[in-house]
Design a protein around this motif. Structure first.
Motif, PDB file in Angstrom:
ATOM      1  N   PHE A   1     -54.258-102.671  37.092  1.00  0.00           N
ATOM      2  CA  PHE A   1     -54.040-101.667  38.137  1.00  0.00           C
ATOM      3  C   PHE A   1     -55.183-101.749  39.146  1.00  0.00           C
TER       4      PHE A   1
ATOM      5  N   ILE B   1     -50.481-104.242  39.526  1.00  0.00           N
ATOM      6  CA  ILE B   1     -49.869-103.027  40.064  1.00  0.00           C
ATOM      7  C   ILE B   1     -50.849-102.397  41.036  1.00  0.00           C
ATOM      8  N   SER B   2     -50.535-102.498  42.316  1.00  0.00           N
ATOM      9  CA  SER B   2     -51.409-101.924  43.340  1.00  0.00           C
ATOM     10  C   SER B   2     -51.056-100.458  43.553  1.00  0.00           C
ATOM     11  N   THR B   3     -52.081 -99.622  43.608  1.00  0.00           N
ATOM     12  CA  THR B   3     -51.908 -98.177  43.705  1.00  0.00           C
ATOM     13  C   THR B   3     -52.390 -97.691  45.069  1.00  0.00           C
ATOM     14  N   ARG B   4     -52.335 -96.387  45.287  1.00  0.00           N
ATOM     15  CA  ARG B   4     -52.706 -95.841  46.588  1.00  0.00           C
ATOM     16  C   ARG B   4     -54.118 -95.266  46.632  1.00  0.00           C
TER      17      ARG B   4
ATOM     18  N   GLU C   1     -49.572 -91.222  44.546  1.00  0.00           N
ATOM     19  CA  GLU C   1     -49.105 -92.216  43.582  1.00  0.00           C
ATOM     20  C   GLU C   1     -47.602 -92.113  43.323  1.00  0.00           C
TER      21      GLU C   1
ATOM     22  N   GLU D   1     -45.634 -92.808  45.581  1.00  0.00           N
ATOM     23  CA  GLU D   1     -45.190 -94.030  46.256  1.00  0.00           C
ATOM     24  C   GLU D   1     -45.312 -95.225  45.322  1.00  0.00           C
ATOM     25  N   THR D   2     -46.380 -95.269  44.510  1.00  0.00           N
ATOM     26  CA  THR D   2     -46.537 -96.347  43.534  1.00  0.00           C
ATOM     27  C   THR D   2     -45.387 -96.322  42.540  1.00  0.00           C
TER      28      THR D   2
ATOM     29  N   ARG E   1     -42.231 -97.515  44.295  1.00  0.00           N
ATOM     30  CA  ARG E   1     -42.255 -98.945  44.626  1.00  0.00           C
ATOM     31  C   ARG E   1     -42.024 -99.811  43.393  1.00  0.00           C
TER      32      ARG E   1
END
Length: 556
Positions: free
Chosen positions: A25, A48-51, A449, A451-452, A455
């Motif tokens: 992450f 896994i890219s987060t905000r 998150e 949005e994570t 997505r």
């Protein structure tokens, strides 16, 4: 040994792969692009890219808890690392194995207050088990494998690995190393025999089960041990699932809002058996839990934890699972009427204390009634995550955890943990229903998150208890500085509508009868979902709610 020429970034990923890492992450940053590039289309590791870096570290920490493995999070230097630190502190206090990979300034620029420069080994030294900076590409296999070993061995915890930007571009022959398998300390036969004899002859013994039980998934063994020795069991702060709550030997949990009768019983106990708990400030009620006459047997995997808070008459450095296995082998069933009566009475008191009344309201959602519905509606293997906040009092009091690995929450009391933790847990356990609980204050800290989750198609359900204030602090404020409300009032957008903008399901609930239909629609949506629950801002705790309902019954 196999030898190939790899860049620093490629060597990092090679070690991760060998350590069995499947998820990482991050918030991407230029200082560790070499690692990110090496993960491009990697066949077995998903990035896994987060905000926000705080969300990344919370997800990695909860993923480790839910999967039973080691979490990995990554961030860039300076601001990214500072944002990441809250999850590392959580991992430290929760004893969660976590490795944080952090980009660093180029080696020739160090010590010049370069762009975003921070001395990470100093900055993280007291937050983590170990912090190391890898200066040469040749040492990546050695030091990174060691980082993973330290994170998961002994009392698990977080490790920070600093990666200078230019080092990641260097190349060297990669010398493959073995993954070090941690061994756990086993108690001596003599120590186990002594413990069993002291438990057998005690008049008012009680067991406190902590993270050492949940980490080793030893609840079933603890049930057998408690039944054989005829001893009641309580769980430490936010370790609810260390013992099945509906079992006849369960006496309740320790933390904020614990049953006063249970606390009094523990203070008057002649023997406490502590299994894998560090005796935190919250568990011990500000270090007042054990009475002067109480003797202590403490079993912990870390010798540093033995006697750190209370001095035991018997300290056993051992893995809790190993201790329970040996203790069960040597235990002789205890038949004692007084102890049996204590077990029955404590469990009955727990059931009375923890049974949510079916109290509904029309103007707001009554939290008592909502927890009554939740207890009926949630599958027993559902995983619950939570923030810190006054809403937590209802969850901790009324929800019964009867299966292992079903609660994930920060003993550090971190706000903003619930939603990202749910995402991490759902990624680790995709077949389980995963629900986060947050207040409006905590939810607003990491709600990006959503949005994570959208997505990556992670269908968690976020329940947001909205009373338009920092409720826990308001309660303290009104207690210590009555009539002087400042800084605790909030205003909020409609969280349900915001959820829809992220592509999630959203519904706002203003009365109890609408909660269960909203829950069913959230589950059926197959998407991340937010259920915003509007509650009475005048009721700040489960105990206060109990008093109000009791008074209303007398009036009626």
């Amino acid at each position: 040994m196999k030898m190939v020429n790899l860049s620093g970034g490629q060597a990092i990923v090679k070690v991760m792969e060998k350590e069995g890492i499947r998820k990482a992450f991050c918030v991407p940053g230029e200082s560790y692009l070499g690692v990110i590039d090496a993960l491009y289309e990697h066949p077995s590791i998903q990035l896994i890219s987060t905000r926000h870096e705080g969300g990344a570290s919370f997800m990695a920490e909860a993923y480790a808890k839910a999967s039973g493995g080691t979490g990995v999070c990554m961030a860039t230097r300076g601001p990214g690392a500072a944002n990441l630190s809250i999850g590392l502190h959580t991992a430290m206090q929760d004893s969660t194995p976590l490795v944080a990979l952090i980009g660093q300034v180029e080696r020739p620029f160090k010590g010049k207050e370069a762009f975003q420069e921070v001395d990470f080994t100093a900055f993280f030294s007291h937050l983590c088990k170990w912090a190391v900076e890898i200066e040469s590409v040749e040492r990546i296999p050695e030091l990174l494998h060691r980082a993973f070993y330290i994170a998961r061995s002994g009392r698990p915890g977080p490790v920070v690995v600093s990666l200078p930007h230019d080092m990641l571009a260097d190349t060297a022959e990669y010398i493959e190393q073995h993954v070090q398998q941690e061994s756990v300390p086993v108690p001596s036969d003599a120590a186990v025999r002594t413990a069993l004899e002291k438990i057998r002859t005690a008049e008012r013994p009680i067991i406190i089960a902590g993270g050492g039980v949940t980490r080793t998934k030893s609840a079933d063994l603890l049930v057998r041990f408690a039944e054989t020795m005829n001893v009641p069991v309580v769980t430490a702060f936010r370790r609810f699932d260390a013992f099945p709550n509906s079992h006849s030997h369960y006496a309740g949990s320790l933390g904020f809002g614990s049953d006063k009768g249970l606390l009094d019983y523990i203070k008057q106990a002649d023997l406490v058996i502590a299994l894998g708990t560090r005796f935190s400030q919250v568990t011990t009620q500000d270090y007042t839990l054990l009475g002067e006459q109480t003797k202590l047997i403490q079993v912990d995997i870390s010798p540093d934890s033995i006697g750190k808070v209370y001095s035991p008459i018997l300290g056993i450095t051992a893995d809790v699972k190993q201790f329970l296995q040996k203790a069960i082998e040597g235990a002789v069933p205890v038949k004692d009427e007084e102890r049996e009566r204590a077990v029955v009475n404590l469990h009955a008191a727990y059931l009375s204390f923890s049974s949510a009344p079916k109290d509904y309201a029309d103007q707001y959602v009554d939290m008592d009634g909502m927890l009554y519905d939740i207890v009926q509606a949630f599958p027993q293997d559902a995983i619950l995550t939570s923030d810190a906040g006054n809403f937590f009092g209802w969850l901790s009091r009324y929800y019964r955890f009867d299966h292992q690995n079903t609660y994930i929450g920060p003993t550090s009391g971190a706000m903003g943990y619930g939603l990202p933790a749910a995402i991490g847990a759902k990624i680790a356990q995709p077949d389980k229903m995963v629900v986060s609980f947050s207040g409006d204050g905590g939810f607003m800290m990491t709600m990006q998150e959503l949005e994570t989750a959208a997505r990556f198609n992670v269908p968690v359900i976020a329940i947001v208890v909205n009373n338009n204030m920092y409720g826990t602090i308001r309660a303290h404020q009104e207690k210590h500085f009555p009539g002087r409300v400042v800084a605790t009032e909030l205003s909020n957008a409609n969280f349900a509508e915001l959820a829809k903008l992220f592509g999630c399901y959203g519904e706002q609930v203003t009365k109890n009868e609408d909660f269960l239909p909203a829950l069913e629609k959230a589950k059926a949506s197959g998407r991340p979902a937010v259920i915003e629950v509007l509650t009475n801002p005048a009721i700040l705790s489960a105990s206060q709610s109990k008093v109000i309902h009791s008074n209303a019954e007398r009036i009626n």
